[in-house]
Design a protein around this motif. Structure first.
Motif, PDB file in Angstrom:
ATOM      1  N   ILE A  59      16.418 -24.977  67.246  1.00 45.64           N
ATOM      2  CA  ILE A  59      17.431 -24.068  66.717  1.00 45.64           C
ATOM      3  C   ILE A  59      18.278 -24.864  65.739  1.00 45.64           C
ATOM      4  N   SER A  60      18.331 -24.379  64.514  1.00 48.13           N
ATOM      5  CA  SER A  60      19.203 -25.001  63.512  1.00 48.13           C
ATOM      6  C   SER A  60      20.290 -24.004  63.134  1.00 48.13           C
ATOM      7  N   TYR A  61      21.449 -24.532  62.805  1.00 48.36           N
ATOM      8  CA  TYR A  61      22.622 -23.711  62.527  1.00 48.36           C
ATOM      9  C   TYR A  61      23.029 -23.896  61.071  1.00 48.36           C
ATOM     10  N   TRP A  62      23.370 -22.757  60.434  1.00 47.97           N
ATOM     11  CA  TRP A  62      23.604 -22.750  58.997  1.00 47.97           C
ATOM     12  C   TRP A  62      24.885 -22.003  58.658  1.00 47.97           C
ATOM     13  N   GLU A  63      25.505 -22.411  57.558  1.00 49.79           N
ATOM     14  CA  GLU A  63      26.723 -21.757  57.066  1.00 49.79           C
ATOM     15  C   GLU A  63      26.434 -20.331  56.610  1.00 49.79           C
ATOM     16  N   SER A  64      25.254 -20.131  56.018  1.00 50.26           N
ATOM     17  CA  SER A  64      24.914 -18.818  55.466  1.00 50.26           C
ATOM     18  C   SER A  64      23.401 -18.716  55.289  1.00 50.26           C
ATOM     19  N   VAL A  65      22.925 -17.515  55.064  1.00 44.85           N
ATOM     20  CA  VAL A  65      21.513 -17.311  54.753  1.00 44.85           C
ATOM     21  C   VAL A  65      21.163 -18.037  53.462  1.00 44.85           C
ATOM     22  N   GLU A  66      22.078 -18.045  52.503  1.00 47.23           N
ATOM     23  CA  GLU A  66      21.836 -18.726  51.223  1.00 47.23           C
ATOM     24  C   GLU A  66      21.634 -20.226  51.421  1.00 47.23           C
ATOM     25  N   ALA A  67      22.429 -20.849  52.284  1.00 46.72           N
ATOM     26  CA  ALA A  67      22.281 -22.282  52.563  1.00 46.72           C
ATOM     27  C   ALA A  67      20.934 -22.558  53.228  1.00 46.72           C
ATOM     28  N   MET A  68      20.548 -21.697  54.142  1.00 45.99           N
ATOM     29  CA  MET A  68      19.265 -21.846  54.810  1.00 45.99           C
ATOM     30  C   MET A  68      18.125 -21.626  53.819  1.00 45.99           C
ATOM     31  N   ALA A  69      18.243 -20.655  52.948  1.00 45.13           N
ATOM     32  CA  ALA A  69      17.210 -20.376  51.949  1.00 45.13           C
ATOM     33  C   ALA A  69      17.051 -21.560  50.992  1.00 45.13           C
ATOM     34  N   ALA A  70      18.146 -22.238  50.673  1.00 43.49           N
ATOM     35  CA  ALA A  70      18.062 -23.414  49.807  1.00 43.49           C
ATOM     36  C   ALA A  70      17.232 -24.512  50.475  1.00 43.49           C
ATOM     37  N   PHE A  71      17.353 -24.655  51.786  1.00 45.16           N
ATOM     38  CA  PHE A  71      16.570 -25.644  52.529  1.00 45.16           C
ATOM     39  C   PHE A  71      15.097 -25.257  52.575  1.00 45.16           C
ATOM     40  N   THR A  72      14.810 -23.976  52.824  1.00 41.00           N
ATOM     41  CA  THR A  72      13.418 -23.544  52.977  1.00 41.00           C
ATOM     42  C   THR A  72      12.722 -23.337  51.629  1.00 41.00           C
ATOM     43  N   GLY A  73      13.492 -23.337  50.558  1.00 39.81           N
ATOM     44  CA  GLY A  73      12.897 -23.155  49.233  1.00 39.81           C
ATOM     45  C   GLY A  73      12.705 -21.702  48.859  1.00 39.81           C
ATOM     46  N   GLY A  74      13.484 -20.816  49.451  1.00 37.83           N
ATOM     47  CA  GLY A  74      13.377 -19.398  49.103  1.00 37.83           C
ATOM     48  C   GLY A  74      13.581 -18.511  50.303  1.00 37.83           C
ATOM     49  N   ASP A  75      12.495 -18.011  50.854  1.00 37.78           N
ATOM     50  CA  ASP A  75      12.546 -17.101  51.996  1.00 37.78           C
ATOM     51  C   ASP A  75      13.011 -17.861  53.237  1.00 37.78           C
ATOM     52  N   PRO A  76      14.159 -17.476  53.825  1.00 32.02           N
ATOM     53  CA  PRO A  76      14.663 -18.207  54.985  1.00 32.02           C
ATOM     54  C   PRO A  76      13.769 -18.093  56.217  1.00 32.02           C
ATOM     55  N   LYS A  77      12.858 -17.116  56.228  1.00 25.15           N
ATOM     56  CA  LYS A  77      11.946 -16.970  57.360  1.00 25.15           C
ATOM     57  C   LYS A  77      10.621 -17.696  57.142  1.00 25.15           C
ATOM     58  N   SER A  78      10.459 -18.324  55.973  1.00 23.60           N
ATOM     59  CA  SER A  78       9.212 -19.037  55.717  1.00 23.60           C
ATOM     60  C   SER A  78       9.171 -20.337  56.514  1.00 23.60           C
ATOM     61  N   ILE A  79       7.967 -20.766  56.816  1.00 25.41           N
ATOM     62  CA  ILE A  79       7.776 -21.992  57.588  1.00 25.41           C
ATOM     63  C   ILE A  79       7.096 -23.027  56.704  1.00 25.41           C
ATOM     64  N   HIS A  80       7.639 -24.221  56.747  1.00 27.59           N
ATOM     65  CA  HIS A  80       6.982 -25.371  56.129  1.00 27.59           C
ATOM     66  C   HIS A  80       6.343 -26.142  57.277  1.00 27.59           C
ATOM     67  N   HIS A  81       5.029 -25.974  57.452  1.00 25.12           N
ATOM     68  CA  HIS A  81       4.352 -26.675  58.543  1.00 25.12           C
ATOM     69  C   HIS A  81       4.292 -28.163  58.232  1.00 25.12           C
ATOM     70  N   LEU A  82       4.484 -28.964  59.251  1.00 25.26           N
ATOM     71  CA  LEU A  82       4.380 -30.409  59.108  1.00 25.26           C
ATOM     72  C   LEU A  82       2.915 -30.790  58.925  1.00 25.26           C
ATOM     73  N   ASP A  83       2.672 -31.933  58.314  1.00 24.54           N
ATOM     74  CA  ASP A  83       1.303 -32.348  57.984  1.00 24.54           C
ATOM     75  C   ASP A  83       0.360 -32.347  59.182  1.00 24.54           C
ATOM     76  N   ARG A  84       0.855 -32.725  60.351  1.00 22.57           N
ATOM     77  CA  ARG A  84      -0.020 -32.848  61.525  1.00 22.57           C
ATOM     78  C   ARG A  84       0.109 -31.669  62.499  1.00 22.57           C
ATOM     79  N   ASP A  85       0.805 -30.603  62.129  1.00 16.26           N
ATOM     80  CA  ASP A  85       0.971 -29.461  63.039  1.00 16.26           C
ATOM     81  C   ASP A  85      -0.382 -28.877  63.469  1.00 16.26           C
TER      82      ASP A  85
END
Length: 119
Positions: A59-85
């Motif tokens: 669980i990660s906590y964010w100031e806003s959806v916009e801040a979270m979207a900046a981390f994810t690179g767009g869609d806040p619900k998108s997943i960046h899978h780790l290389d070894r997932d």
């Protein structure tokens, strides 16, 4: 300086086979959690062990959806899978849960080294 209050929680879940759980926990912390700590307002990790799988939740906590979207690179619900997932996880999660924080009580105190000890 007034601390920024989180308004959004982003919840990720993944499951491994029990025999892979310890190795995945270490890998996930190094490759996934450490970078997240620098971006989110707060991060919590959880693990549940059962006879057939071990489930991890972040669980990660964010100031806003916009801040979270900046981390994810767009869609806040998108997943960046780790290389070894693919190597560790039983199935790759298709998405995350994004929740609006309605109330919060209590204070969390971080523990040394980023991992909890035995209770």
């Amino acid at each position: 300086m007034v601390p920024i209050k989180p308004t959004i929680a982003r919840i990720w879940r993944g499951r491994t086979l029990p025999e892979n759980a310890d190795a995945y926990e270490i890998y996930n912390y190094e490759a996934g959690i450490k970078p997240l700590i620098d971006k989110a307002l707060g991060v919590q990790t959880f693990r549940e062990d059962t006879p057939t799988y071990s489930e991890f939740m972040t669980i990660s906590y964010w100031e806003s959806v916009e801040a979270m979207a900046a981390f994810t690179g767009g869609d806040p619900k998108s997943i960046h899978h780790l290389d070894r997932d693919k190597e560790f996880l039983i199935e790759l999660p298709a998405g995350v849960q994004v929740l609006s924080i309605r109330s919060s009580h209590g204070t969390l105190r971080p523990q040394e080294g980023g991992k909890s000890g035995d209770a």
